[in-house]
Design an enzyme around this catalytic site. Structure first.
Site, mmCIF file in Angstrom:
data_model
loop_
_atom_site.group_PDB
_atom_site.id
_atom_site.type_symbol
_atom_site.label_atom_id
_atom_site.label_comp_id
_atom_site.label_asym_id
_atom_site.label_seq_id
_atom_site.Cartn_x
_atom_site.Cartn_y
_atom_site.Cartn_z
ATOM 1 N N ASP A 1 22.294 -24.153 -62.262
ATOM 2 C CA ASP A 1 22.682 -25.418 -61.628
ATOM 3 C C ASP A 1 22.150 -26.620 -62.402
ATOM 4 O O ASP A 1 21.245 -26.520 -63.230
ATOM 5 C CB ASP A 1 22.108 -25.489 -60.212
ATOM 6 C CG ASP A 1 22.784 -24.534 -59.245
ATOM 7 O OD1 ASP A 1 23.564 -23.678 -59.688
ATOM 8 O OD2 ASP A 1 22.509 -24.640 -58.031
ATOM 9 N N ASP A 2 22.732 -27.782 -62.067
ATOM 10 C CA ASP A 2 22.192 -29.122 -62.324
ATOM 11 C C ASP A 2 22.425 -29.670 -63.726
ATOM 12 O O ASP A 2 22.100 -30.830 -63.984
ATOM 13 C CB ASP A 2 20.693 -29.207 -62.015
ATOM 14 C CG ASP A 2 20.403 -29.128 -60.530
ATOM 15 O OD1 ASP A 2 21.364 -29.036 -59.751
ATOM 16 O OD2 ASP A 2 19.213 -29.144 -60.156
ATOM 17 N N HIS B 1 29.263 -28.620 -59.448
ATOM 18 C CA HIS B 1 28.099 -28.812 -58.567
ATOM 19 C C HIS B 1 28.142 -30.222 -57.977
ATOM 20 O O HIS B 1 27.099 -30.754 -57.583
ATOM 21 C CB HIS B 1 26.822 -28.578 -59.358
ATOM 22 C CG HIS B 1 25.612 -28.258 -58.545
ATOM 23 N ND1 HIS B 1 25.624 -27.442 -57.434
ATOM 24 C CD2 HIS B 1 24.302 -28.651 -58.698
ATOM 25 C CE1 HIS B 1 24.402 -27.339 -56.937
ATOM 26 N NE2 HIS B 1 23.585 -28.075 -57.683
ATOM 27 N N HIS C 1 25.447 -34.845 -56.935
ATOM 28 C CA HIS C 1 24.454 -33.963 -56.324
ATOM 29 C C HIS C 1 23.961 -34.517 -54.984
ATOM 30 O O HIS C 1 22.780 -34.431 -54.644
ATOM 31 C CB HIS C 1 23.270 -33.738 -57.262
ATOM 32 C CG HIS C 1 22.494 -32.482 -56.989
ATOM 33 N ND1 HIS C 1 21.475 -32.421 -56.049
ATOM 34 C CD2 HIS C 1 22.580 -31.246 -57.510
ATOM 35 C CE1 HIS C 1 20.960 -31.202 -56.041
ATOM 36 N NE2 HIS C 1 21.625 -30.457 -56.908
ATOM 37 N N TYR D 1 22.063 -28.337 -52.737
ATOM 38 C CA TYR D 1 21.162 -27.953 -51.652
ATOM 39 C C TYR D 1 21.754 -26.831 -50.789
ATOM 40 O O TYR D 1 21.250 -26.574 -49.693
ATOM 41 C CB TYR D 1 20.821 -29.167 -50.769
ATOM 42 C CG TYR D 1 20.387 -30.370 -51.563
ATOM 43 C CD1 TYR D 1 19.123 -30.427 -52.154
ATOM 44 C CD2 TYR D 1 21.259 -31.451 -51.751
ATOM 45 C CE1 TYR D 1 18.736 -31.532 -52.905
ATOM 46 C CE2 TYR D 1 20.877 -32.556 -52.508
ATOM 47 C CZ TYR D 1 19.614 -32.587 -53.080
ATOM 48 O OH TYR D 1 19.231 -33.676 -53.826
ATOM 49 N N HIS E 1 18.127 -22.858 -62.612
ATOM 50 C CA HIS E 1 18.390 -24.225 -63.050
ATOM 51 C C HIS E 1 18.136 -24.335 -64.552
ATOM 52 O O HIS E 1 17.029 -24.016 -65.010
ATOM 53 C CB HIS E 1 17.525 -25.217 -62.278
ATOM 54 C CG HIS E 1 17.806 -25.234 -60.803
ATOM 55 N ND1 HIS E 1 17.341 -24.257 -59.955
ATOM 56 C CD2 HIS E 1 18.541 -26.092 -60.049
ATOM 57 C CE1 HIS E 1 17.770 -24.517 -58.717
ATOM 58 N NE2 HIS E 1 18.495 -25.616 -58.747
#
Length: 253
Positions: free
Chosen positions: A52-53, A105, A109, A146, A201
């Site tokens: 992610d991210d 994603h 965010h 989340y 991540h």
């Protein structure tokens, strides 16, 4: 009395033989539905690496590590969490060219479980625009920030054709877990049964440089294939939304 007892049983056995139970694996040979939360793979013998991210400063390095290890992964990317996605254009194109899955994603965010439908759509379409501009593809998979799936989020994802992914193994890197502690999470999950979908991540150097090489070796030792989320769900051809898309040049950063 014996005949009355045995005959129905024989008829039942005969009927079962004439109509054998279907192979349970066949029930899994179906592409996942949009707007339904998916936590686990549909096949045994696989592990879906999911980060992610990003994109971030370690993206290109992570792709090199995965490629050397013969592993595929899914990258759940944002538009602005760690700088503008367009500033990582080379890494984005490299990841796509290497055959990894690029997924959404969201743009910023945010907490999508508390957003309106129009806000959710804006979060998704802004990232779609960026990815079409950069690689010519709209993703068909997403992971909610989340892991929030409340409110109108799931119906909106269903309407937009997005397959919603969470996880069943959490590396805990976001919670200051060391790579060694993360390794224990994978070992506890084990290698039997259907494969796992990980939560990791790419924004942590330790996840890229320590945990990922360990996972590649661990998977080889346990005869696991490291695959994209789409492949672990029997949907390798459905990673992206169908259609020919032309970039519009929009940059919302």
């Amino acid at each position: 009395m014996l005949t009355e007892t045995v005959l129905p049983w024989l008829l039942l056995v005969s009927s079962a033989a004439a109509y054998p139970a279907p192979n349970p694996v066949q029930f899994l040979k179906r592409a996942p539905d949009a707007g339904v939360v998916i936590q686990k793979c549909a096949n045994p013998g696989v592990l879906a690496l999911a980060y992610d991210d990003g994109p971030y400063q370690y993206t290109s390095q992570l792709v090199d590590i995965l490629d050397r290890g013969g592993a595929k992964a899914t990258f759940f990317w944002t538009g602005t969490l760690y700088g503008c996605i367009y500033n990582q254009a080379a890494a984005v194109r490299k990841t796509f060219a290497s055959g990894h899955q690029i997924a959404s994603h969201s743009w910023s965010h945010g907490y999508m479980g508390s957003m309106s439908e129009s806000q959710i759509r804006s979060e998704m379409t802004r990232l779609e625009d960026a990815l079409v501009n950069l690689i010519g593809k709209k993703p068909a998979y997403m992971r909610p920030p989340y892991l929030q799936t409340s409110g109108v989020f799931l119906p909106t994802m269903r309407a937009m054709g997005y397959k919603v992914i969470t996880n069943d193994v959490d590396s805990g890197d976001w919670n200051n877990q060391s790579p060694q502690q993360s390794q224990q999470a994978f070992q506890r999950a084990g290698t039997h049964g259907n494969g796992h979908i990980s939560l990791m991540h790419e924004t942590y150097a330790s996840t890229v440089n320590t945990l990922t090489p360990w996972l590649i070796n661990w998977a080889k030792q346990n005869n696991l294939r490291l695959v994209t989320v789409a492949e672990c769900l029997n949907d390798a051809d459905g990673m992206y939304q169908p259609g020919n898309f032309t970039g519009n040049g929009r940059n919302y950063c």
